[in-house]
Design an enzyme around this catalytic site. Structure first.
Site, PDB file in Angstrom:
ATOM      1  CG  MET A  37     -59.208  13.682  89.345  1.00 43.69           C
ATOM      2  SD  MET A  37     -60.919  13.832  89.879  1.00 43.69           S
ATOM      3  CE  MET A  37     -61.170  15.589  89.744  1.00 43.69           C
ATOM      4  CD  GLU A  42     -46.285  24.460  82.855  1.00 42.68           C
ATOM      5  OE1 GLU A  42     -45.550  24.370  83.858  1.00 42.68           O
ATOM      6  OE2 GLU A  42     -46.028  23.875  81.802  1.00 42.68           O
ATOM      7  CG  HIS A  44     -52.223  18.504  86.785  1.00 46.28           C
ATOM      8  ND1 HIS A  44     -53.085  19.160  85.958  1.00 46.28           N
ATOM      9  CD2 HIS A  44     -52.972  18.004  87.793  1.00 46.28           C
ATOM     10  CE1 HIS A  44     -54.326  19.063  86.431  1.00 46.28           C
ATOM     11  NE2 HIS A  44     -54.286  18.367  87.553  1.00 46.28           N
ATOM     12  CD  GLN A  68     -62.165  12.953  93.610  1.00 45.80           C
ATOM     13  OE1 GLN A  68     -61.424  12.011  93.859  1.00 45.80           O
ATOM     14  NE2 GLN A  68     -61.699  14.172  93.388  1.00 45.80           N
ATOM     15  CD  GLU A 155     -48.355  24.508  99.876  1.00 45.37           C
ATOM     16  OE1 GLU A 155     -48.503  25.678  99.469  1.00 45.37           O
ATOM     17  OE2 GLU A 155     -47.487  24.170 100.699  1.00 45.37           O
ATOM     18  CB  SER A 192     -58.463  24.920  88.461  1.00 46.51           C
ATOM     19  OG  SER A 192     -59.526  23.986  88.495  1.00 46.51           O
ATOM     20  CB  SER A 193     -58.905  20.442  85.227  1.00 45.11           C
ATOM     21  OG  SER A 193     -57.653  19.855  85.539  1.00 45.11           O
ATOM     22  NE  ARG A 194     -64.728  20.710  89.033  1.00 49.28           N
ATOM     23  CZ  ARG A 194     -64.270  19.828  89.922  1.00 49.28           C
ATOM     24  NH1 ARG A 194     -63.231  20.112  90.673  1.00 49.28           N
ATOM     25  NH2 ARG A 194     -64.863  18.649  90.062  1.00 49.28           N
TER      26      ARG A 194
END
Ligand code: AMP
Length: 284
Positions: A37, A42, A44, A68, A155, A192-194
């Protein structure tokens, strides 16, 4: 070595995607696919690097999938950084980036959904009922458009990985699904992007989630009671300033149902830190 001498090919339509992939196929290439997305980090990039070791050509998609996200979720504020993402993908030797718009993936009249049970039940689904239907539907679309030999998933999203594996098996898609370990900051926080949403104070508290999972694992491996360890960890996280704890659960690593004697187990968690929802999981 990443081939930075050649510009990364960028496509936005199904026809241009398929003609680029057909070009790879003419050369006999084995093709790996990494769906994302965007707002790449790192974690990704590690998937892309791993994909490069398993295939001749790597296709990455960047698509923030509205199916989603629930209406109350962060679809509109989800971080987007197309130019930065493309530079990063080029630096790791990605061969083709697919950037479809919502209209390309879901043209007017699109009415189908993938609905799953098994590993899609419980955990995330208890809190995000439409999530895996949205994920499975977009992954099915992307798989059918790209038609890769293999696809790499993190994972980090362990239940998602199980759902994708089940879908590929059930629908005979013939795509090799490769899971890749979670990439973390030095302090243990899963990338995480978040994480970009976290304030400095929240960022300082966030690694306590991974530490709490490690503490539960230690108790369980020493023969202690998992439920007691989970209750202690929940109390510690609440004291550390975390908000609602959606779940911390020890499950069978394959089915994500109840643990089975002698089978691998996975400890999975989702909880809130301010307005940011964090998820993480570890093997036990
Ligand atoms: P997303 O962009 O969040 O949809 O993630 C795209 C892919 O990257 C998924 O397969 C994720 O599981 C994977 N991913 C996200 N974060 C990480 C991480 N910290 N380590 C490894 N893979 C990750």
């Amino acid at each position: 070595m990443p081939d930075t001498a050649f510009p990364l090919t960028r496509v936005t339509t199904v026809a241009s995607l398929q003609s680029a992939v057909a070009g790879f196929r003419e050369d006999g290439a084995r093709i790996a696919f990494v769906p994302t997305m965007g707002a790449l980090h790192e974690g990704h990039l590690a998937l892309v690097r791993h994909a490069k070791t398993r295939a001749d050509k790597v296709v990455v998609s960047i698509f923030v999938n509205p199916l989603q996200f629930a209406p109350t979720e962060d679809l509109d504020r989800y971080p987007r950084n197309e130019a930065g993402d493309i530079a990063l993908l080029q630096s790791v030797g990605c061969d083709l980036v697919y950037l479809p718009t919502v209209d390309v993936l879901y043209p007017q009249g699109f009415v189908s959904r993938i609905e799953m049970k098994g590993p899609a039940l419980g955990l995330e689904t208890d809190f995000r009922p439409q999530f895996f239907s949205g994920v499975a539907t977009v992954v099915m679309k992307l798989f059918n458009q790209v038609r890769p030999d293999l696809a790499v998933f993190g994972e980090k999203d362990f239940q998602q990985l199980a759902v994708v594996r089940a879908m590929v098996r059930d629908f005979d898609l013939g795509i090799d699904i490769v899971g890749y370990p979670t990439m973390r900051e030095a302090d243990g926080l899963a990338l995480s992007s978040r994480n970009a949403y976290l304030s400095p104070e929240q960022r300082a508290a966030a690694p306590k989630l991974h530490a709490a999972l490690e503490a539960i694992r230690s108790v369980v491996l020493a023969g202690g009671d998992a439920e007691v360890a989970i209750a202690t960890a929940k109390a510690d996280l609440t004291a550390a300033g975390f908000g609602q704890i959606d779940y911390i659960a020890l499950r069978d690593a394959e089915t994500l149902g109840e643990v089975r004697a002698g089978k691998p187990r996975r400890l999975l968690a989702a909880l809130w830190l301010g307005k940011t929802r964090l998820i993480d999981n570890i093997a036990v």
